[in-house]
Design a protein around this motif. Structure first.
Motif, PDB file in Angstrom:
ATOM      1  N   PRO A 152      -0.332  16.978  -4.493  1.00 43.09           N
ATOM      2  CA  PRO A 152       0.117  16.115  -3.394  1.00 43.09           C
ATOM      3  C   PRO A 152      -0.976  15.208  -2.842  1.00 43.09           C
ATOM      4  O   PRO A 152      -0.714  14.048  -2.503  1.00 43.09           O
ATOM      5  CB  PRO A 152       0.607  17.116  -2.338  1.00 43.09           C
ATOM      6  CG  PRO A 152       1.029  18.309  -3.126  1.00 43.09           C
ATOM      7  CD  PRO A 152       0.071  18.384  -4.278  1.00 43.09           C
ATOM      8  N   GLY A 153      -2.211  15.710  -2.751  1.00 45.59           N
ATOM      9  CA  GLY A 153      -3.291  14.880  -2.235  1.00 45.59           C
ATOM     10  C   GLY A 153      -3.574  13.684  -3.117  1.00 45.59           C
ATOM     11  O   GLY A 153      -3.848  12.580  -2.621  1.00 45.59           O
ATOM     12  N   ALA A 154      -3.496  13.867  -4.427  1.00 47.39           N
ATOM     13  CA  ALA A 154      -3.706  12.747  -5.346  1.00 47.39           C
ATOM     14  C   ALA A 154      -2.562  11.752  -5.251  1.00 47.39           C
ATOM     15  O   ALA A 154      -2.775  10.533  -5.281  1.00 47.39           O
ATOM     16  CB  ALA A 154      -3.839  13.272  -6.775  1.00 47.39           C
ATOM     17  N   VAL A 155      -1.333  12.249  -5.128  1.00 44.61           N
ATOM     18  CA  VAL A 155      -0.185  11.353  -4.962  1.00 44.61           C
ATOM     19  C   VAL A 155      -0.326  10.552  -3.677  1.00 44.61           C
ATOM     20  O   VAL A 155      -0.076   9.339  -3.645  1.00 44.61           O
ATOM     21  CB  VAL A 155       1.131  12.152  -4.968  1.00 44.61           C
ATOM     22  CG1 VAL A 155       2.315  11.230  -4.676  1.00 44.61           C
ATOM     23  CG2 VAL A 155       1.332  12.858  -6.302  1.00 44.61           C
ATOM     24  N   VAL A 160      -1.064   5.411  -0.789  1.00 45.40           N
ATOM     25  CA  VAL A 160      -1.700   4.586   0.239  1.00 45.40           C
ATOM     26  C   VAL A 160      -2.325   3.349  -0.382  1.00 45.40           C
ATOM     27  O   VAL A 160      -2.232   2.242   0.166  1.00 45.40           O
ATOM     28  CB  VAL A 160      -2.737   5.405   1.029  1.00 45.40           C
ATOM     29  CG1 VAL A 160      -3.596   4.507   1.905  1.00 45.40           C
ATOM     30  CG2 VAL A 160      -2.027   6.441   1.899  1.00 45.40           C
ATOM     31  N   HIS A 161      -2.965   3.502  -1.531  1.00 44.74           N
ATOM     32  CA  HIS A 161      -3.558   2.348  -2.214  1.00 44.74           C
ATOM     33  C   HIS A 161      -2.486   1.343  -2.631  1.00 44.74           C
ATOM     34  O   HIS A 161      -2.724   0.134  -2.636  1.00 44.74           O
ATOM     35  CB  HIS A 161      -4.344   2.806  -3.443  1.00 44.74           C
ATOM     36  CG  HIS A 161      -5.637   3.482  -3.098  1.00 44.74           C
ATOM     37  ND1 HIS A 161      -6.421   4.113  -4.039  1.00 44.74           N
ATOM     38  CD2 HIS A 161      -6.285   3.629  -1.922  1.00 44.74           C
ATOM     39  CE1 HIS A 161      -7.487   4.625  -3.441  1.00 44.74           C
ATOM     40  NE2 HIS A 161      -7.419   4.348  -2.161  1.00 44.74           N
ATOM     41  N   ALA A 162      -1.299   1.848  -2.967  1.00 42.42           N
ATOM     42  CA  ALA A 162      -0.236   0.963  -3.443  1.00 42.42           C
ATOM     43  C   ALA A 162       0.452   0.210  -2.320  1.00 42.42           C
ATOM     44  O   ALA A 162       0.880  -0.924  -2.499  1.00 42.42           O
ATOM     45  CB  ALA A 162       0.799   1.758  -4.231  1.00 42.42           C
ATOM     46  N   GLU A 163       0.584   0.832  -1.139  1.00 40.47           N
ATOM     47  CA  GLU A 163       1.367   0.187  -0.076  1.00 40.47           C
ATOM     48  C   GLU A 163       0.687   0.171   1.295  1.00 40.47           C
ATOM     49  O   GLU A 163       1.339  -0.110   2.298  1.00 40.47           O
ATOM     50  CB  GLU A 163       2.749   0.820   0.023  1.00 40.47           C
ATOM     51  CG  GLU A 163       2.768   2.324   0.269  1.00 40.47           C
ATOM     52  CD  GLU A 163       4.182   2.846   0.524  1.00 40.47           C
ATOM     53  OE1 GLU A 163       5.087   2.020   0.754  1.00 40.47           O
ATOM     54  OE2 GLU A 163       4.363   4.068   0.526  1.00 40.47           O
ATOM     55  N   ARG A 164      -0.610   0.497   1.344  1.00 40.92           N
ATOM     56  CA  ARG A 164      -1.418   0.423   2.565  1.00 40.92           C
ATOM     57  C   ARG A 164      -1.128   1.535   3.563  1.00 40.92           C
ATOM     58  O   ARG A 164      -2.014   1.954   4.298  1.00 40.92           O
ATOM     59  CB  ARG A 164      -1.282  -0.936   3.263  1.00 40.92           C
ATOM     60  CG  ARG A 164      -1.854  -2.080   2.454  1.00 40.92           C
ATOM     61  CD  ARG A 164      -1.988  -3.331   3.286  1.00 40.92           C
ATOM     62  NE  ARG A 164      -0.698  -3.835   3.740  1.00 40.92           N
ATOM     63  CZ  ARG A 164      -0.555  -4.887   4.529  1.00 40.92           C
ATOM     64  NH1 ARG A 164      -1.610  -5.534   4.984  1.00 40.92           N
ATOM     65  NH2 ARG A 164       0.656  -5.298   4.876  1.00 40.92           N
ATOM     66  N   ALA A 165       0.104   2.015   3.631  1.00 41.25           N
ATOM     67  CA  ALA A 165       0.447   3.150   4.490  1.00 41.25           C
ATOM     68  C   ALA A 165       1.573   3.905   3.809  1.00 41.25           C
ATOM     69  O   ALA A 165       2.423   3.310   3.149  1.00 41.25           O
ATOM     70  CB  ALA A 165       0.865   2.698   5.878  1.00 41.25           C
ATOM     71  N   GLN A 180      -0.979   8.298   8.045  1.00 44.15           N
ATOM     72  CA  GLN A 180      -0.248   7.498   7.063  1.00 44.15           C
ATOM     73  C   GLN A 180      -1.084   6.398   6.423  1.00 44.15           C
ATOM     74  O   GLN A 180      -0.775   5.943   5.319  1.00 44.15           O
ATOM     75  CB  GLN A 180       1.008   6.888   7.707  1.00 44.15           C
ATOM     76  CG  GLN A 180       0.768   5.785   8.730  1.00 44.15           C
ATOM     77  CD  GLN A 180       0.609   6.318  10.145  1.00 44.15           C
ATOM     78  OE1 GLN A 180       0.233   7.466  10.341  1.00 44.15           O
ATOM     79  NE2 GLN A 180       0.908   5.476  11.130  1.00 44.15           N
ATOM     80  N   ARG A 181      -2.149   5.961   7.078  1.00 46.70           N
ATOM     81  CA  ARG A 181      -2.987   4.917   6.495  1.00 46.70           C
ATOM     82  C   ARG A 181      -4.141   5.484   5.670  1.00 46.70           C
ATOM     83  O   ARG A 181      -4.855   4.740   5.008  1.00 46.70           O
ATOM     84  CB  ARG A 181      -3.543   4.016   7.598  1.00 46.70           C
ATOM     85  CG  ARG A 181      -2.458   3.263   8.360  1.00 46.70           C
ATOM     86  CD  ARG A 181      -3.012   2.521   9.536  1.00 46.70           C
ATOM     87  NE  ARG A 181      -1.970   1.955  10.366  1.00 46.70           N
ATOM     88  CZ  ARG A 181      -2.141   1.468  11.579  1.00 46.70           C
ATOM     89  NH1 ARG A 181      -3.370   1.477  12.108  1.00 46.70           N
ATOM     90  NH2 ARG A 181      -1.129   0.980  12.268  1.00 46.70           N
ATOM     91  N   GLU A 182      -4.338   6.786   5.732  1.00 48.39           N
ATOM     92  CA  GLU A 182      -5.420   7.432   5.003  1.00 48.39           C
ATOM     93  C   GLU A 182      -4.916   8.431   3.970  1.00 48.39           C
ATOM     94  O   GLU A 182      -5.687   8.905   3.140  1.00 48.39           O
ATOM     95  CB  GLU A 182      -6.372   8.127   5.977  1.00 48.39           C
ATOM     96  CG  GLU A 182      -6.978   7.177   7.008  1.00 48.39           C
ATOM     97  CD  GLU A 182      -7.854   7.902   8.016  1.00 48.39           C
ATOM     98  OE1 GLU A 182      -8.309   9.019   7.693  1.00 48.39           O
ATOM     99  OE2 GLU A 182      -8.063   7.367   9.111  1.00 48.39           O
ATOM    100  N   GLY A 183      -3.644   8.790   4.049  1.00 51.15           N
ATOM    101  CA  GLY A 183      -3.076   9.709   3.085  1.00 51.15           C
ATOM    102  C   GLY A 183      -3.602  11.118   3.188  1.00 51.15           C
ATOM    103  O   GLY A 183      -3.781  11.793   2.179  1.00 51.15           O
TER     104      GLY A 183
END
Length: 375
Positions: A152-155, A160-165, A180-183
């Protein structure tokens, strides 16, 4: 009521980024799924374990709608050469390219582009995590094509990288305060939410909300103190299974959200909750979906209260969707290792959404913004 003192959660034990899926043999084709949610119970700016400010949220799980992705690798193509059907899912395309680079490295295989096909019955623009659901389903499909199951942490990091939040849809239904902005998880609030019955509805006629167009508002020190107070109350509500207290927190968070969202029906929503014996309300802080929260342990005829609530909402011109419960805890947990809650919730099938039937969704049909979704 004095909030419980904040105790930063212990850091989670290290977990691998991925494990092999099935027999671990890459097939070149993978599938992935992801749920959605029903907006937030709490959202604001909180303090992390180091005392730094961090945007965070607690979502309300919803069983049913979700996204499904298929990914087929194309040997010999660059990893950025990813096509997505429907073509308007740009975030899913970025997620696929990121996941290809990640998974190829973990599997020791060359990174290759491919084709993503998405199907979803999550309405857009209502604050139910439709884009995150697409992104997570896509990441899982890519991983599956490489014979992997990402942690889950990798997902979360890739999402977050794909959609910023990103919403915490890659996790189980256990209530967490999620950055939500840091995952990352700021706090696991407990094993399961208190039992609630939610009458779902949509504000603004269900018109999509453009979150990027909303005015920004910098959190003050007073704001952060209030969010931390609500966090403590929510932690206590989860620990004691106190549905009334949880609904108070959700209502306070929803009211604070109106400083930006300014839904004209919000006062009517609160009035309906009060007049029908509900415990409170919740809204999506980035959309139009909302819910009136009932404590099923309250004495009296619950179905009658739900019926009166739906009728009152209709009189105010607020469309209802589905009526559902929070996920129940799974048996078999212990105080030291509580089991995750079941992701299956009970529904009350007499709502108008069930009379109409759910909207079908096909991978070759772009998801249409719906003004009156059957959730």
């Amino acid at each position: 009521m004095t909030p419980a003192p904040h105790r930063p959660p212990a850091p989670p034990a290290p977990v691998p980024d991925a494990t092999t899926a099935g027999d671990g043999t890459p097939t070149g084709k993978g599938v992935g799924q992801a749920p959605c949610h029903h907006g937030e119970l709490l959202q604001g700016v909180f303090l992390d374990a180091h005392g730094g400010r961090c945007a965070g949220l607690v979502t309300l799980p919803l069983d049913g709608p979700g996204s499904r992705a298929e990914f087929v690798r194309r040997p010999g193509t660059p990893p950025q050469a990813v096509s997505v059907t429907p073509a308007d899912r740009g975030k899913a395309g970025r997620a696929a390219a990121l996941a290809v680079a990640e998974c190829a490295g973990l599997a020791g295989l060359p990174p290759e582009g491919g084709e993503v096909r998405l199907s979803s019955d999550v309405p857009m623009g209502l604050g139910m995590g439709s884009s995150t659901s697409d992104v997570i389903a896509t990441i899982r499909a890519v991983a599956d094509a490489y014979g992997l199951a990402l942690a889950p942490g990798a997902v979360a990091r890739l999402a977050v990288h794909a959609e910023r939040a990103s919403d915490p849809l890659m996790l189980d239904a256990r209530p967490v305060l999620f950055a939500q902005r840091e995952g990352r998880v700021l706090e696991v609030l407990g094993p399961a939410l208190p039992a609630l019955v939610v009458v779902g509805c949509v504000l603004g006629g269900g018109a999509p909300v453009d979150t990027l167009a909303l005015p920004g508002r910098e959190a003050t020190e007073t704001d952060v103190q209030e969010y931390e107070r609500l966090r403590g109350l929510l932690r206590g509500a989860v620990a004691r299974g106190d549905a009334r207290l949880l609904a108070r927190v959700a209502t306070a968070s929803a009211r604070r959200g109106q400083r930006v969202l300014r839904h004209p029906e919000f006062d009517d929503l609160v009035a309906v909750a009060r007049h029908t014996g509900a415990a409170g309300v919740q809204i999506a802080h980035s959309g139009a979906v909302a819910g009136i929260l009932f404590d099923p342990a309250e004495p009296g005829d619950l179905r009658d209260r739900l019926r009166r609530c739906r009728n009152a909402l209709h009189r105010h011109g607020i469309p209802t969707t589905r009526t559902f419960t929070t996920p129940a805890p799974n048996p078999g947990g212990t105080p030291d290792a509580p089991s995750a809650p079941s992701v299956t919730s009970k529904e009350f099938p007499d709502g108008p959404a069930h009379r109409r039937g759910d909207r079908s969704a096909r991978p070759d049909t772009p998801r249409r913004p719906s003004r009156l979704p059957a959730l």
